[in-house]
Scaffold this motif. Structure first.
Motif, PDB file in Angstrom:
ATOM      1  N   SER A   1      53.963-100.609 -12.199  1.00 16.04           N
ATOM      2  CA  SER A   1      54.061 -99.737 -13.373  1.00 16.04           C
ATOM      3  C   SER A   1      53.882 -98.280 -12.986  1.00 16.04           C
ATOM      4  O   SER A   1      54.617 -97.402 -13.460  1.00 16.04           O
ATOM      5  CB  SER A   1      53.009-100.138 -14.416  1.00 16.04           C
ATOM      6  OG  SER A   1      53.223-101.451 -14.881  1.00 16.04           O
TER       7      SER A   1
ATOM      8  N   SER B   1      56.077 -97.533 -18.384  1.00 13.39           N
ATOM      9  CA  SER B   1      54.970 -98.414 -17.999  1.00 13.39           C
ATOM     10  C   SER B   1      54.976 -99.701 -18.820  1.00 13.39           C
ATOM     11  O   SER B   1      54.680-100.790 -18.302  1.00 13.39           O
ATOM     12  CB  SER B   1      53.636 -97.687 -18.168  1.00 13.39           C
ATOM     13  OG  SER B   1      53.457 -97.269 -19.517  1.00 13.39           O
TER      14      SER B   1
ATOM     15  N   THR C   1      57.887-101.996 -17.439  1.00 14.67           N
ATOM     16  CA  THR C   1      57.540-102.605 -16.155  1.00 14.67           C
ATOM     17  C   THR C   1      56.467-103.665 -16.309  1.00 14.67           C
ATOM     18  O   THR C   1      56.562-104.750 -15.720  1.00 14.67           O
ATOM     19  CB  THR C   1      57.063-101.522 -15.171  1.00 14.67           C
ATOM     20  OG1 THR C   1      58.075-100.532 -15.028  1.00 14.67           O
ATOM     21  CG2 THR C   1      56.771-102.124 -13.805  1.00 14.67           C
ATOM     22  N   SER C   2      55.445-103.369 -17.077  1.00 16.61           N
ATOM     23  CA  SER C   2      54.349-104.336 -17.232  1.00 16.61           C
ATOM     24  C   SER C   2      54.799-105.588 -17.967  1.00 16.61           C
ATOM     25  O   SER C   2      54.410-106.704 -17.605  1.00 16.61           O
ATOM     26  CB  SER C   2      53.169-103.686 -17.959  1.00 16.61           C
ATOM     27  OG  SER C   2      53.558-103.236 -19.252  1.00 16.61           O
TER      28      SER C   2
ATOM     29  N   PRO D   1      62.315 -98.646 -14.628  1.00 20.42           N
ATOM     30  CA  PRO D   1      61.144 -99.496 -14.834  1.00 20.42           C
ATOM     31  C   PRO D   1      61.491-100.988 -14.882  1.00 20.42           C
ATOM     32  O   PRO D   1      60.695-101.825 -14.425  1.00 20.42           O
ATOM     33  CB  PRO D   1      60.588 -99.020 -16.184  1.00 20.42           C
ATOM     34  CG  PRO D   1      61.080 -97.619 -16.317  1.00 20.42           C
ATOM     35  CD  PRO D   1      62.439 -97.632 -15.708  1.00 20.42           C
TER      36      PRO D   1
ATOM     37  N   GLY E   1      59.797-103.865 -12.531  1.00 23.60           N
ATOM     38  CA  GLY E   1      59.152-105.032 -13.120  1.00 23.60           C
ATOM     39  C   GLY E   1      59.814-106.340 -12.730  1.00 23.60           C
ATOM     40  O   GLY E   1      59.131-107.339 -12.468  1.00 23.60           O
TER      41      GLY E   1
END
Length: 246
Positions: free
Chosen positions: A222, A102, A105-106, A204, A208
């Protein structure tokens, strides 16, 4: 977009990851940052979970093998096998997929929606290599050490649980750990860890890098990244088990 298109874009991204890397100084600085963000900051949660899950495995094994005909050393043997084969490499990597996936990706998705990635491309920088390669190397080289630590703490947690609960003697548990030890099981766990680490870094990053929209799209990406990384880890775990242990 179909699943085949996503798969194609994913492998195209992987091809670009290893092309035209940054200068050694810039790359080294980025790699050290990723080792800290993705590896060192994950040590605490891996240590905590490994210790207590190892204790739970040992206690449940002891409670389910409550028979005078079964030696207590089998508790240590079963706990050792469970921790080395599945808990440490698979369960811990799934936890890392949620925590690290997460974040990856963020962070990359935020750069995409704020046009920072476009700025890198305009300057002639291979943005995929610049963003993904340090993360990939950091996870692939550092996570095996995390998993070895998880194995040690899981087995140690099982011993502590037995001593404190009185369900089995610590000496019997140690005998079980030493019984029929196969070094290939460690090799098997490390192979799985390398494959899972590769997935944790790249899947990820893909979600992203190709996100479209604003902050809501980044949050949705995410979630998708964590779900798909977990699914791929489970599938890869099944395939590797079939290839290496059967």
């Amino acid at each position: 977009m179909t699943y085949l298109e996503h798969i194609g874009k994913y492998f195209i991204m992987l091809g670009r990851v290893f092309k035209k890397p940054q200068r050694a100084g810039v790359f080294r600085e980025a790699l050290m940052k990723e080792i800290d963000d993705l590896g060192l900051k994950s040590i605490g949660i891996i240590m905590f979970i490994s210790f207590f899950i190892g204790g739970v495995i040992a206690l449940q094994t002891a409670l389910n093998l409550d028979s005078p005909f079964i030696p207590d050393s089998l508790i240590g043997f079963a706990a050792k096998r469970s921790i080395i084969l599945e808990f440490a490499p698979t369960f811990c990597c799934i936890i890392l997929a949620g925590k690290v996936g997460s974040y990856i990706t963020s962070s990359i998705g935020t750069m995409r929606v704020t046009e920072q990635i476009d700025a890198l491309d305009v300057m002639g920088i291979n943005s995929i290599s610049h963003l993904v390669l340090p993360k990939l190397i950091a996870t692939v080289f550092f996570y095996p050490f995390l998993i070895i630590l998880a194995m040690f703490l899981g087995i140690f947690g099982g011993w502590i649980a037995g001593v404190l609960s009185g369900l089995f003697a610590g000496t019997d548990y140690i005998i079980g750990i030493q019984t029929d030890f196969k070094p290939f099981l460690i090799v098997y766990a490390m192979i799985k860890t390398l494959v899972f680490s590769f997935l944790i870094a790249t899947v990820p990053s893909y979600h992203g890098y190709y996100v479209k929209g604003g902050s809501i799209a980044v949050g949705r990406a995410s979630t998708q990244a964590v779900v798909w990384t977990t699914i791929l880890i489970v599938i890869a775990n099944y395939i590797l088990t079939q290839l290496l242990l059967t």
